[in-house]
Motif scaffolding. Sequence first.
Motif, PDB file in Angstrom:
ATOM      1  N   TYR A   9       0.714  -1.294  -0.073  1.00  0.00           N
ATOM      2  CA  TYR A   9      -0.005   0.015   0.102  1.00  0.00           C
ATOM      3  C   TYR A   9       0.891   1.200  -0.022  1.00  0.00           C
ATOM      4  O   TYR A   9       1.925   1.067   0.736  1.00  0.00           O
ATOM      5  N   VAL A  34      -2.602  -3.012  -2.469  1.00  0.00           N
ATOM      6  CA  VAL A  34      -3.607  -3.623  -1.676  1.00  0.00           C
ATOM      7  C   VAL A  34      -4.222  -2.385  -0.953  1.00  0.00           C
ATOM      8  O   VAL A  34      -3.452  -1.917   0.093  1.00  0.00           O
ATOM      9  N   ASP A  35      -5.305  -2.137  -1.135  1.00  0.00           N
ATOM     10  CA  ASP A  35      -6.124  -0.940  -0.647  1.00  0.00           C
ATOM     11  C   ASP A  35      -6.415  -1.095   0.811  1.00  0.00           C
ATOM     12  O   ASP A  35      -7.395  -1.906   1.129  1.00  0.00           O
ATOM     13  N   SER A  38      -9.958   0.536   1.827  1.00  0.00           N
ATOM     14  CA  SER A  38     -11.225  -0.304   1.377  1.00  0.00           C
ATOM     15  C   SER A  38     -11.601  -1.629   1.803  1.00  0.00           C
ATOM     16  O   SER A  38     -12.271  -2.216   1.818  1.00  0.00           O
ATOM     17  N   GLN A  40      -9.116  -4.368   1.312  1.00  0.00           N
ATOM     18  CA  GLN A  40      -8.725  -5.247   0.388  1.00  0.00           C
ATOM     19  C   GLN A  40      -7.850  -6.169   1.309  1.00  0.00           C
ATOM     20  O   GLN A  40      -7.757  -7.189   0.820  1.00  0.00           O
ATOM     21  N   HIS A  41      -7.183  -5.547   2.044  1.00  0.00           N
ATOM     22  CA  HIS A  41      -6.202  -6.336   3.067  1.00  0.00           C
ATOM     23  C   HIS A  41      -6.671  -7.311   3.804  1.00  0.00           C
ATOM     24  O   HIS A  41      -6.156  -8.499   4.441  1.00  0.00           O
ATOM     25  N   LYS A  42      -7.953  -7.306   4.177  1.00  0.00           N
ATOM     26  CA  LYS A  42      -8.838  -8.483   4.987  1.00  0.00           C
ATOM     27  C   LYS A  42      -9.582  -9.206   3.893  1.00  0.00           C
ATOM     28  O   LYS A  42     -10.368 -10.295   4.608  1.00  0.00           O
ATOM     29  N   GLN A  43      -9.595  -9.190   2.803  1.00  0.00           N
ATOM     30  CA  GLN A  43     -10.155 -10.063   1.934  1.00  0.00           C
ATOM     31  C   GLN A  43      -9.554 -11.556   1.728  1.00  0.00           C
ATOM     32  O   GLN A  43      -8.118 -11.450   1.812  1.00  0.00           O
ATOM     33  N   GLU A  45      -8.309 -13.132  -0.585  1.00  0.00           N
ATOM     34  CA  GLU A  45      -7.298 -13.126  -1.783  1.00  0.00           C
ATOM     35  C   GLU A  45      -5.890 -12.770  -0.890  1.00  0.00           C
ATOM     36  O   GLU A  45      -4.906 -13.344  -1.114  1.00  0.00           O
ATOM     37  N   HIS A  46      -5.888 -11.664  -0.097  1.00  0.00           N
ATOM     38  CA  HIS A  46      -4.809 -11.174   0.388  1.00  0.00           C
ATOM     39  C   HIS A  46      -4.406 -12.188   1.805  1.00  0.00           C
ATOM     40  O   HIS A  46      -3.340 -12.435   2.144  1.00  0.00           O
TER      41      HIS A  46
END
Length: 213
Positions: A9, A34-35, A38, A40-43, A45-46
């Motif tokens: 990020y 990796v935003d 928003s 995205q780091h807790k999705q 995929e990451h």
Amino acid sequence: MTSPVLFDYWRSSASYRVRIALNMLDIPYSSVPVDLLSGQHKQPEHLARNPQGLVPALEIDGHMLTQSLAIIEYLAETRPDTPFLPADPLGRHRVRALSYAIAMDIHPTCNLGIVAHVMQQASDPEAARAAWMRKFIGEGLTAFERLLDHPATGTFCHGDRPGMADLCLVPQLYNARRWNVDLADCARTVAIAERCAALPAFAAAHPDQAAPQ
């Protein structure tokens, strides 16, 4: 073997450290943002890359590596003539101590999740965030300045070439300026960071260069 991929990020201090390290070693890499804002780091995929849900994650040498200082030490151990840590045990201890003072004491206190919780408890969230940042970054850097009052301090944090402590310092100074921290008592700290910032490897890693276009 595929070229390294850095999942990061743009404003992350930890990611900034690793960008500098890769640049100093002339390791070409691609960046995948990796935003954090928003989530995205807790999705999933990451989280598959880093179960902690943190950045950076570095895919290199067929492995996925996490934790910025562990990544930097891995690079130091696997690449020849790496300047990140001194050769002598006492020097390595000092550089690690300086690095940890930032990466393990200042940085976690001011991390996104901690500050978001502080803001949730406050009647004026923005004012609470700014005051929190100024307090903990300011106190931490004032202590760091005292740590630099040491015979081993040179042009940089330890000696006359930048090492792991400088990789930690420069991103922290970026954050200090972002939050208008009073740096009047940190003259040596600021001078070292400014010397680093003038070097191409540091300049190319700056968040302004990594920000989404």
